[in-house]
Design an enzyme around this catalytic site. Structure first.
Site, PDB file in Angstrom:
ATOM      1  N   GLY A  70       0.803  -1.218   0.000  1.00 32.17           N
ATOM      2  CA  GLY A  70       0.000   0.000   0.000  1.00 32.17           C
ATOM      3  C   GLY A  70       0.837   1.269   0.000  1.00 32.17           C
ATOM      4  N   ASN A 150      -8.350   3.629   8.716  1.00 32.77           N
ATOM      5  CA  ASN A 150      -7.782   2.415   9.315  1.00 32.77           C
ATOM      6  C   ASN A 150      -7.876   2.406  10.837  1.00 32.77           C
ATOM      7  OD1 ASN A 150      -5.829   4.531   8.466  1.00 32.77           O
ATOM      8  ND2 ASN A 150      -4.467   3.423   9.850  1.00 32.77           N
ATOM      9  N   GLN A 178      -7.815  -0.432   3.252  1.00 39.96           N
ATOM     10  CA  GLN A 178      -8.635  -1.091   4.288  1.00 39.96           C
ATOM     11  C   GLN A 178      -9.954  -1.642   3.759  1.00 39.96           C
ATOM     12  OE1 GLN A 178      -7.936  -2.001   7.362  1.00 39.96           O
ATOM     13  NE2 GLN A 178      -5.960  -0.991   7.580  1.00 39.96           N
ATOM     14  N   CYS A 326      -4.089  12.332  22.478  1.00 39.74           N
ATOM     15  CA  CYS A 326      -2.946  13.114  22.965  1.00 39.74           C
ATOM     16  C   CYS A 326      -3.151  14.605  22.726  1.00 39.74           C
ATOM     17  CB  CYS A 326      -1.635  12.657  22.350  1.00 39.74           C
ATOM     18  SG  CYS A 326      -1.095  11.111  23.034  1.00 39.74           S
TER      19      CYS A 326
HETATM   20  C1  LIG Z   1      -5.122   2.890   5.096  1.00 38.89           C
HETATM   21  C2  LIG Z   1      -3.763   2.319   4.880  1.00 38.89           C
HETATM   22  N1  LIG Z   1      -3.001   2.777   3.872  1.00 38.89           N
HETATM   23  C3  LIG Z   1      -1.783   2.283   3.625  1.00 38.89           C
HETATM   24  C4  LIG Z   1      -1.233   1.302   4.410  1.00 38.89           C
HETATM   25  C5  LIG Z   1       0.146   0.804   4.123  1.00 38.89           C
HETATM   26  O1  LIG Z   1       0.151  -0.441   3.496  1.00 38.89           O
HETATM   27  P1  LIG Z   1       1.479  -1.351   3.479  1.00 38.89           P
HETATM   28  O2  LIG Z   1       1.680  -1.833   4.864  1.00 38.89           O
HETATM   29  O3  LIG Z   1       1.160  -2.464   2.539  1.00 38.89           O
HETATM   30  O4  LIG Z   1       2.596  -0.523   2.971  1.00 38.89           O
HETATM   31  C6  LIG Z   1      -1.974   0.794   5.476  1.00 38.89           C
HETATM   32  C7  LIG Z   1      -1.413  -0.246   6.369  1.00 38.89           C
HETATM   33  O5  LIG Z   1      -1.310  -0.091   7.545  1.00 38.89           O
HETATM   34  C8  LIG Z   1      -3.276   1.315   5.718  1.00 38.89           C
HETATM   35  O6  LIG Z   1      -4.028   0.877   6.731  1.00 38.89           O
END
Ligand SMILES: Cc1ncc(COP(=O)(O)O)c(C=O)c1O
Length: 377
Positions: A70, A150, A178, A326
């Site tokens: 991602g 996420n 997600q 926080c």
């Molecule tokens: C919304 C979102 N975007 C991007 C990523 C990144 O993906 P990757 O771990 O495959 O680089 C994540 C992973 O945590 C995510 O939840």
């Protein structure tokens, strides 16, 4: 007992995915760029995977580019989309994953773009009226808005956002990491230019994903140095990963309705058990149906820190993840909860579910949480 409730971070591999990958790991080791039989064999595995993924998403295989996951897919879309399409203004939200927000912030800091953030409400919904005003004032913007958050699971109506983007000639990127494999994306209808995928979020292997680039968009590669992925992404392909990704997506689509119903039931059960058993809990994000069913973000009554709570859960064999809002300006904590103005004095824990969880695990988790709060009372 061991209970894994951190499926938004990553998921266990599906046994059928492993079975699909094993022969490739064992025997099919040819470099897909080699023209001999070994290479032709692995090349055909990649192209079959691409075709299968494209079919599920109603896209053309030519619109799919395999990546390392991602983060790389988001970086490619944002960096190359902005540079190669000559864009000078971007619109995003304060809720994006760091793969998106840090990339856009860097481009804003070095003067490549001006960056506007769309207003959000306390549940993490974006303000569509504000978005339209930003688009009106800045035609030909690059819009980057994630499909599901996420940390909280709140969904963005990407069909509506896409329509607005088309209306104002904007380029639309959505981080769908997600939601890929949790919902059916029909790319023949969805007005998006870039969407992204990471296989490890849906029982596929880590280190592999893809970037969808709508055929109307032409960009240059982010990673140079090889002609792989039709000159769009240099580097020898992760063949077994790509095979695993396609298999994981196929299984997810095959079992989607049953999995969705099962996971939704677990989430709703956990919500009601928490409300009954731990007075003073509340939920961050939009927990109504229609939001991401795999994620539940819970604010507990002020007590120990989130770290202490997660530590106690970990000792009991329960894996979840957390973050509190926080104080503003603080480097630690969750930028998402802070942007949603969640009380910084309350620890927040994200529980995230998969098809492999069951009700007994939720009962165990509730019992352990009760112990944490009973000791305090
Ligand atoms: C919304 C979102 N975007 C991007 C990523 C990144 O993906 P990757 O771990 O495959 O680089 C994540 C992973 O945590 C995510 O939840």
């Amino acid at each position: 007992m061991k209970v894994y409730l951190d499926n938004a971070a990553t998921t266990r591999i599906h046994p059928e995915v492993l079975q699909a990958m094993l022969p490739v790991l064992e025997n099919q080791f040819g470099n897909p760029s080699s023209i001999h039989a070994y290479g032709r064999e692995t090349r055909s595995l990649i192209e079959t995977a691409r075709k299968n993924v494209a079919k599920l998403l109603n896209a053309s295989p030519a619109e799919l580019f395999f990546t390392s996951g991602g983060t790389e897919a988001n970086n490619t879309a944002i960096r190359c989309g902005i540079k190669d399409l000559g864009i000078i203004h971007a619109i995003s939200s304060p809720l994006e994953h760091h793969a998106v927000s840090h990339t856009l912030e860097e481009l804003a800091q070095n003067g490549t773009i001006r960056l506007s953030l769309v207003n959000i409400d306390k549940q993490g919904h974006i303000d569509l009226v504000h978005l339209e005003n930003l688009l009106k004032d800045n035609p030909r913007s690059f819009v980057s808005l994630m499909h599901a958050n996420n940390e909280t699971g709140t969904l963005t109506p990407i069909e509506k956002v896409g329509e607005l983007c088309r209306k104002y000639d904007a380029v639309f990127h959505s981080d769908t990491v997600q939601t890929m494999a949790h919902y059916r994306h029909d790319l023949s209808k969805l007005p998006v230019d870039f969407i992204t995928c990471a296989a490890h979020k849906f029982h596929g292997p880590k280190g592999v994903g893809f970037l969808y680039i709508n055929k109307r968009i032409k960009i240059h590669p982010f990673i140079t140095g090889g002609a792989q992925e039709r000159n769009m992404r240099g580097g020898t392909e992760n063949v077994y990963g790509i095979v695993g990704l396609a298999k994981a997506l196929e299984i997810a689509y095959r079992d989607m309705d049953t999995d969705q119903a099962h996971i939704m039931e677990l989430k709703n059960y956990m919500i009601s058990q928490l409300q009954n058993e731990i007075p003073g809990v509340f939920f961050n994000g939009d927990i109504s149906e229609g939001n991401l069913f795999t994620v539940l973000n819970v604010s507990f009554p002020p007590s120990d820190s989130t770290e202490m709570l997660l530590f106690n859960l970990d000792i009991a064999g329960i894996a979840a993840s957390g973050g509190s809002a926080c104080s503003s300006g603080s480097e630690i904590g969750s930028h998402v909860l802070r942007a949603m103005q969640v009380d910084p004095n309350r620890g927040a824990v994200r529980f995230s579910f998969s098809r492999f969880n069951n009700k007994e695990e939720i009962d165990y988790c509730i019992a352990k949480l009760k112990e944490c709060f009973l000791v305090k009372a």
